[in-house]
Scaffold this active site. Structure first.
Site, PDB file in Angstrom:
ATOM      1  CE1 TYR A 164       2.169   0.044  -9.361  1.00 23.98           C
ATOM      2  CE2 TYR A 164       2.733   2.265  -8.336  1.00 23.98           C
ATOM      3  CZ  TYR A 164       1.912   1.077  -8.322  1.00 23.98           C
ATOM      4  OH  TYR A 164       1.391   0.564  -7.030  1.00 23.98           O
ATOM      5  CG  ASP A 186     -11.695 -12.187  -1.428  1.00 22.44           C
ATOM      6  OD1 ASP A 186     -10.965 -11.607  -2.449  1.00 22.44           O
ATOM      7  OD2 ASP A 186     -10.996 -12.597  -0.345  1.00 22.44           O
ATOM      8  N   PRO A 222      -4.263   6.977 -12.272  1.00 20.93           N
ATOM      9  CG  PRO A 222      -5.747   6.613 -10.487  1.00 20.93           C
ATOM     10  CD  PRO A 222      -5.049   5.795 -11.462  1.00 20.93           C
ATOM     11  CG  PHE A 262       2.311  -4.408   1.444  1.00 23.48           C
ATOM     12  CD1 PHE A 262       3.603  -5.043   1.392  1.00 23.48           C
ATOM     13  CD2 PHE A 262       1.336  -5.297   1.506  1.00 23.48           C
ATOM     14  CE1 PHE A 262       3.949  -6.083   1.291  1.00 23.48           C
ATOM     15  CE2 PHE A 262       1.514  -6.537   1.279  1.00 23.48           C
ATOM     16  CZ  PHE A 262       2.819  -7.005   1.250  1.00 23.48           C
ATOM     17  N   PRO A 291      -0.945  10.489  -7.466  1.00 19.24           N
ATOM     18  CG  PRO A 291       0.556  11.716  -5.967  1.00 19.24           C
ATOM     19  CD  PRO A 291       0.433  10.939  -7.583  1.00 19.24           C
ATOM     20  CB  THR A 344     -12.550   2.391   1.582  1.00 23.84           C
ATOM     21  OG1 THR A 344     -11.803   1.557   0.451  1.00 23.84           O
ATOM     22  CG2 THR A 344     -13.200   1.665   2.545  1.00 23.84           C
TER      23      THR A 344
HETATM   24  C1  HXC Z   1       6.025  -7.421   3.804  1.00 22.76           C
HETATM   25  C2  HXC Z   1       3.777  -8.185   4.320  1.00 22.76           C
HETATM   26  C3  HXC Z   1       3.379  -6.629   4.675  1.00 22.76           C
HETATM   27  C4  HXC Z   1       4.427  -5.581   4.626  1.00 22.76           C
HETATM   28  C5  HXC Z   1       1.557  -8.004   4.665  1.00 22.76           C
HETATM   29  N1  HXC Z   1       2.582  -8.643   4.207  1.00 22.76           N
HETATM   30  N2  HXC Z   1       2.046  -6.642   4.876  1.00 22.76           N
HETATM   31  N3  HXC Z   1       4.906  -8.354   3.781  1.00 22.76           N
HETATM   32  N4  HXC Z   1       5.543  -6.209   4.172  1.00 22.76           N
HETATM   33  N5  HXC Z   1       4.232  -4.323   4.987  1.00 22.76           N
HETATM   34  C6  HXC Z   1       2.509 -10.244   4.074  1.00 22.76           C
HETATM   35  C7  HXC Z   1       1.747 -11.145   5.299  1.00 22.76           C
HETATM   36  O1  HXC Z   1       3.010 -11.409   6.059  1.00 22.76           O
HETATM   37  C8  HXC Z   1       1.440 -12.111   4.542  1.00 22.76           C
HETATM   38  O2  HXC Z   1       2.464 -13.007   4.278  1.00 22.76           O
HETATM   39  C9  HXC Z   1       0.905 -11.650   3.146  1.00 22.76           C
HETATM   40  O3  HXC Z   1       1.554 -10.366   2.894  1.00 22.76           O
HETATM   41  C10 HXC Z   1      -0.709 -11.411   3.273  1.00 22.76           C
HETATM   42  O4  HXC Z   1      -0.904 -10.598   4.634  1.00 22.76           O
HETATM   43  P1  HXC Z   1      -2.294 -10.590   5.317  1.00 22.76           P
HETATM   44  O5  HXC Z   1      -2.241  -9.578   6.482  1.00 22.76           O
HETATM   45  O6  HXC Z   1      -2.396 -12.064   5.701  1.00 22.76           O
HETATM   46  O7  HXC Z   1      -3.364 -10.840   4.236  1.00 22.76           O
HETATM   47  P2  HXC Z   1      -4.886  -9.864   4.060  1.00 22.76           P
HETATM   48  O8  HXC Z   1      -5.342  -9.560   5.523  1.00 22.76           O
HETATM   49  O9  HXC Z   1      -5.631 -10.536   3.091  1.00 22.76           O
HETATM   50  O10 HXC Z   1      -4.427  -8.365   3.700  1.00 22.76           O
HETATM   51  C11 HXC Z   1      -3.913  -8.118   2.348  1.00 22.76           C
HETATM   52  C12 HXC Z   1      -3.070  -6.900   2.066  1.00 22.76           C
HETATM   53  C13 HXC Z   1      -3.711  -5.713   2.961  1.00 22.76           C
HETATM   54  C14 HXC Z   1      -2.933  -6.488   1.093  1.00 22.76           C
HETATM   55  C15 HXC Z   1      -1.842  -7.227   2.743  1.00 22.76           C
HETATM   56  O11 HXC Z   1      -2.907  -4.520   3.037  1.00 22.76           O
HETATM   57  C16 HXC Z   1      -5.193  -5.024   2.635  1.00 22.76           C
HETATM   58  O12 HXC Z   1      -6.378  -5.806   2.720  1.00 22.76           O
HETATM   59  N6  HXC Z   1      -5.090  -4.427   1.411  1.00 22.76           N
HETATM   60  C17 HXC Z   1      -6.276  -3.891   0.623  1.00 22.76           C
HETATM   61  C18 HXC Z   1      -6.354  -2.264   0.576  1.00 22.76           C
HETATM   62  C19 HXC Z   1      -5.189  -1.654  -0.016  1.00 22.76           C
HETATM   63  O13 HXC Z   1      -4.131  -2.298  -0.066  1.00 22.76           O
HETATM   64  N7  HXC Z   1      -5.414  -0.593  -0.422  1.00 22.76           N
HETATM   65  C20 HXC Z   1      -4.444   0.331  -1.074  1.00 22.76           C
HETATM   66  C21 HXC Z   1      -4.488   0.294  -2.472  1.00 22.76           C
HETATM   67  S1  HXC Z   1      -3.382   1.620  -2.889  1.00 22.76           S
HETATM   68  P3  HXC Z   1       2.947 -14.412   4.938  1.00 22.76           P
HETATM   69  O14 HXC Z   1       4.032 -15.065   4.098  1.00 22.76           O
HETATM   70  O15 HXC Z   1       3.538 -13.825   6.201  1.00 22.76           O
HETATM   71  O16 HXC Z   1       1.621 -15.227   5.276  1.00 22.76           O
HETATM   72  C22 HXC Z   1      -2.883   1.206  -4.667  1.00 22.76           C
HETATM   73  C23 HXC Z   1      -2.292   2.619  -5.156  1.00 22.76           C
HETATM   74  C24 HXC Z   1      -1.061   2.702  -6.089  1.00 22.76           C
HETATM   75  O17 HXC Z   1      -2.930   0.487  -5.029  1.00 22.76           O
HETATM   76  C25 HXC Z   1      -0.443   3.978  -6.253  1.00 22.76           C
HETATM   77  C26 HXC Z   1      -0.260   4.992  -5.533  1.00 22.76           C
HETATM   78  C27 HXC Z   1       0.362   6.281  -5.761  1.00 22.76           C
HETATM   79  P1  NAP Z   2      -8.505   1.814  -0.699  1.00 21.05           P
HETATM   80  O1  NAP Z   2      -9.351   2.616  -0.227  1.00 21.05           O
HETATM   81  O2  NAP Z   2      -7.676   0.826   0.298  1.00 21.05           O
HETATM   82  O3  NAP Z   2      -9.601   0.881  -1.633  1.00 21.05           O
HETATM   83  C1  NAP Z   2      -9.186  -0.400  -1.913  1.00 21.05           C
HETATM   84  C2  NAP Z   2     -10.646  -1.218  -1.966  1.00 21.05           C
HETATM   85  O4  NAP Z   2     -10.355  -2.374  -2.490  1.00 21.05           O
HETATM   86  C3  NAP Z   2     -11.123  -1.254  -0.403  1.00 21.05           C
HETATM   87  O5  NAP Z   2     -12.574  -0.781  -0.333  1.00 21.05           O
HETATM   88  C4  NAP Z   2     -11.216  -2.924  -0.263  1.00 21.05           C
HETATM   89  O6  NAP Z   2     -12.168  -3.168   0.598  1.00 21.05           O
HETATM   90  C5  NAP Z   2     -10.977  -3.334  -1.410  1.00 21.05           C
HETATM   91  N1  NAP Z   2     -10.504  -4.793  -1.570  1.00 21.05           N
HETATM   92  C6  NAP Z   2      -9.174  -4.969  -1.169  1.00 21.05           C
HETATM   93  N2  NAP Z   2      -9.178  -6.244  -1.408  1.00 21.05           N
HETATM   94  C7  NAP Z   2     -10.264  -6.884  -1.776  1.00 21.05           C
HETATM   95  C8  NAP Z   2     -10.623  -8.297  -2.089  1.00 21.05           C
HETATM   96  N3  NAP Z   2      -9.827  -9.269  -2.107  1.00 21.05           N
HETATM   97  N4  NAP Z   2     -11.814  -8.426  -2.717  1.00 21.05           N
HETATM   98  C9  NAP Z   2     -12.692  -7.329  -2.634  1.00 21.05           C
HETATM   99  N5  NAP Z   2     -12.319  -6.036  -2.253  1.00 21.05           N
HETATM  100  C10 NAP Z   2     -11.158  -5.780  -1.910  1.00 21.05           C
HETATM  101  O7  NAP Z   2      -7.630   2.534  -1.760  1.00 21.05           O
HETATM  102  P2  NAP Z   2      -7.848   3.541  -2.823  1.00 21.05           P
HETATM  103  O8  NAP Z   2      -6.556   4.473  -2.600  1.00 21.05           O
HETATM  104  O9  NAP Z   2      -9.026   4.076  -2.928  1.00 21.05           O
HETATM  105  O10 NAP Z   2      -7.258   2.697  -4.026  1.00 21.05           O
HETATM  106  C11 NAP Z   2      -8.481   2.635  -5.106  1.00 21.05           C
HETATM  107  C12 NAP Z   2      -8.013   2.178  -6.466  1.00 21.05           C
HETATM  108  O11 NAP Z   2      -7.189   3.465  -6.755  1.00 21.05           O
HETATM  109  C13 NAP Z   2      -6.855   1.204  -6.578  1.00 21.05           C
HETATM  110  O12 NAP Z   2      -7.305   0.332  -7.741  1.00 21.05           O
HETATM  111  C14 NAP Z   2      -5.722   1.777  -6.538  1.00 21.05           C
HETATM  112  O13 NAP Z   2      -4.584   0.789  -6.968  1.00 21.05           O
HETATM  113  C15 NAP Z   2      -5.829   2.920  -7.193  1.00 21.05           C
HETATM  114  N6  NAP Z   2      -4.845   4.087  -7.304  1.00 21.05           N
HETATM  115  C16 NAP Z   2      -5.048   4.730  -6.142  1.00 21.05           C
HETATM  116  C17 NAP Z   2      -4.064   5.667  -6.119  1.00 21.05           C
HETATM  117  C18 NAP Z   2      -4.220   6.758  -4.785  1.00 21.05           C
HETATM  118  O14 NAP Z   2      -3.169   7.856  -4.839  1.00 21.05           O
HETATM  119  N7  NAP Z   2      -4.949   6.805  -3.964  1.00 21.05           N
HETATM  120  C19 NAP Z   2      -2.989   6.030  -7.120  1.00 21.05           C
HETATM  121  C20 NAP Z   2      -3.148   5.172  -8.113  1.00 21.05           C
HETATM  122  C21 NAP Z   2      -4.040   4.062  -8.144  1.00 21.05           C
HETATM  123  P3  NAP Z   2     -11.905  -4.364   1.560  1.00 21.05           P
HETATM  124  O15 NAP Z   2     -10.777  -4.232   2.428  1.00 21.05           O
HETATM  125  O16 NAP Z   2     -13.279  -4.247   2.449  1.00 21.05           O
HETATM  126  O17 NAP Z   2     -12.109  -5.677   0.958  1.00 21.05           O
END
Ligand code: HXC
Ligand code: NAP
Length: 291
Positions: free
Chosen positions: A153, A71, A194, A103, A196, A26
């Site tokens: 950050y 994972d 990066p 998040f 945004p 993704t």
């Molecule tokens: C408060 C929250 C929450 C929210 C989840 N939780 N969302 N708490 N506010 N919005 C809590 C839940 O209640 C739970 O705690 C715990 O977090 C785990 O949640 P689950 O849903 O059970 O976990 P899981 O299904 O494993 O999902 C993990 C996740 C999810 C991180 C919460 O968002 C995910 O799968 N993310 C992967 C992709 C992702 O995040 N991509 C963005 C990367 S962007 P409790 O105590 O209730 O059990 C990035 C960019 C940075 O990094 C810079 C940008 C410019």
């Molecule tokens: P994204 O599409 O949500 O990518 C996150 C990926 O991580 C997903 O493919 C997800 O796949 C995988 N992942 C999450 N938890 C995992 C786990 N436990 N094991 C294995 N895989 C897992 O978000 P994105 O914006 O492209 O982010 C990519 C990278 O760029 C991240 O490191 C993020 O911090 C960084 N970044 C993004 C931005 C931005 O503006 N987009 C800015 C700064 C840094 P599954 O859910 O299928 O596991």
């Protein structure tokens, strides 16, 4: 010609590379995979959701992409993923630690589990992949290259994404530490920070639509626009290629000057009220279920 959307390297620049991209199904990971494939690499993509990996494989390349469900929090799964990649391609000589979880939330609203889940995906996951690959490279005398996707950050810290900031700072420390310690084995370790770059995964969790009324992202950026994926993938391709063979231990910021304008990406959220946080949390939780 808009050079922002063009590949900047020669067609075969990565033809001797087998690169593992975590979270490659993704967002930015998938965009990097496309660029690496276009430059001749063979690529393994991993994530927790097979359907996302298979969609990316189908869209980009059936014969030069291997999908591996893994994972990154689980070291046993990481070891098994590396074995599958080496069995399939005969070698792995590149790793992009891109998988992440994140998040926005006021820190006092986080449970221990919520905090740990981000630390585990980002910091422990990156450690797991790097340690497994590093030992394999050292044992087999393979020169190799690691690229860690951090954030701006990681250096400044930021409110409202504290677990992510802590984890990314740890990844940056690991990048700089191993760049020195493992250079003697022919390894390079670099990072990209990066600003945004729109992706569904990040936007659902960090910039849900209702927030745009309160916070203008573009206004924070001196160049007044977001990044385009090709701009980032050109940099990633360069850092994964031998053109950058003397760059080691570096973190390259690509953010249009954002962090300099206002260090701490989410600090302006001070103005969001408790009631508004209740609504935001509901929306983000429902977005997360859908994405
Ligand atoms: C408060 C929250 C929450 C929210 C989840 N939780 N969302 N708490 N506010 N919005 C809590 C839940 O209640 C739970 O705690 C715990 O977090 C785990 O949640 P689950 O849903 O059970 O976990 P899981 O299904 O494993 O999902 C993990 C996740 C999810 C991180 C919460 O968002 C995910 O799968 N993310 C992967 C992709 C992702 O995040 N991509 C963005 C990367 S962007 P409790 O105590 O209730 O059990 C990035 C960019 C940075 O990094 C810079 C940008 C410019
Ligand atoms: P994204 O599409 O949500 O990518 C996150 C990926 O991580 C997903 O493919 C997800 O796949 C995988 N992942 C999450 N938890 C995992 C786990 N436990 N094991 C294995 N895989 C897992 O978000 P994105 O914006 O492209 O982010 C990519 C990278 O760029 C991240 O490191 C993020 O911090 C960084 N970044 C993004 C931005 C931005 O503006 N987009 C800015 C700064 C840094 P599954 O859910 O299928 O596991």
């Amino acid at each position: 010609m808009n050079l922002r959307q063009e590949s900047m390297l020669k067609a075969e620049s990565l033809s001797d590379k087998v690169i593992w991209v975590t979270g490659g199904g993704t967002g930015l990971g998938k965009s990097m995979v496309k660029s690496f494939i276009n430059l001749g690499a063979r690529v393994a993509i991993s994530g927790r959701r097979l359907e996302k990996l298979e969609e990316a494989q189908k869209e980009i390349s059936r014969d030069r992409i291997l999908t591996v469900v893994c994972d990154v929090r689980e070291s046993v799964q990481v070891e098994s993923a590396l074995s599958q990649i080496v069995d399939h391609f005969g070698i792995c000589n590149g790793l992009v630690n891109n998988a992440a979880g994140n998040f926005i939330s006021p820190t006092e609203r986080l449970s221990h589990r919520a905090f740990d889940i981000i630390l585990d995906i980002v910091l422990k996951g990156t450690k797991n992949c790097t340690l497994s690959c590093g030992k394999y490279w050292i044992k087999n005398n393979i020169p190799a290259n690691v690229l860690n996707i951090v954030t701006t950050y990681a250096s400044t810290g930021s409110g409202y994404v504290v677990p992510s900031a802590m984890a990314k700072a740890g990844v940056l420390a690991m990048t700089r530490s191993l760049a020195v310690e493992w250079a003697k084995y022919g390894q390079r370790h670099n990072a990209i920070a990066p600003g945004p770059f729109p992706t569904k995964g990040a936007w659902d969790r960090l910039f849900p639509k209702v927030m745009t009324k309160k916070v203008s992202l573009e206004n924070r950026i001196p160049l007044r626009r977001m990044g385009e994926h090709q701009e980032l993938t050109n940099l990633a391709s360069y850092l994964m290629s031998d053109y950058s063979s003397y760059i080691n231990g570096e973190v390259v910021t690509i953010d249009g000057g954002e962090w300099l304008q206002g260090a701490g990406q989410f600090n302006q959220m001070e103005s969001i009220t408790k009631d508004e946080w209740d609504i935001l949390e509901k929306i983000i939780r429902s977005n997360q279920k859908k994405s």
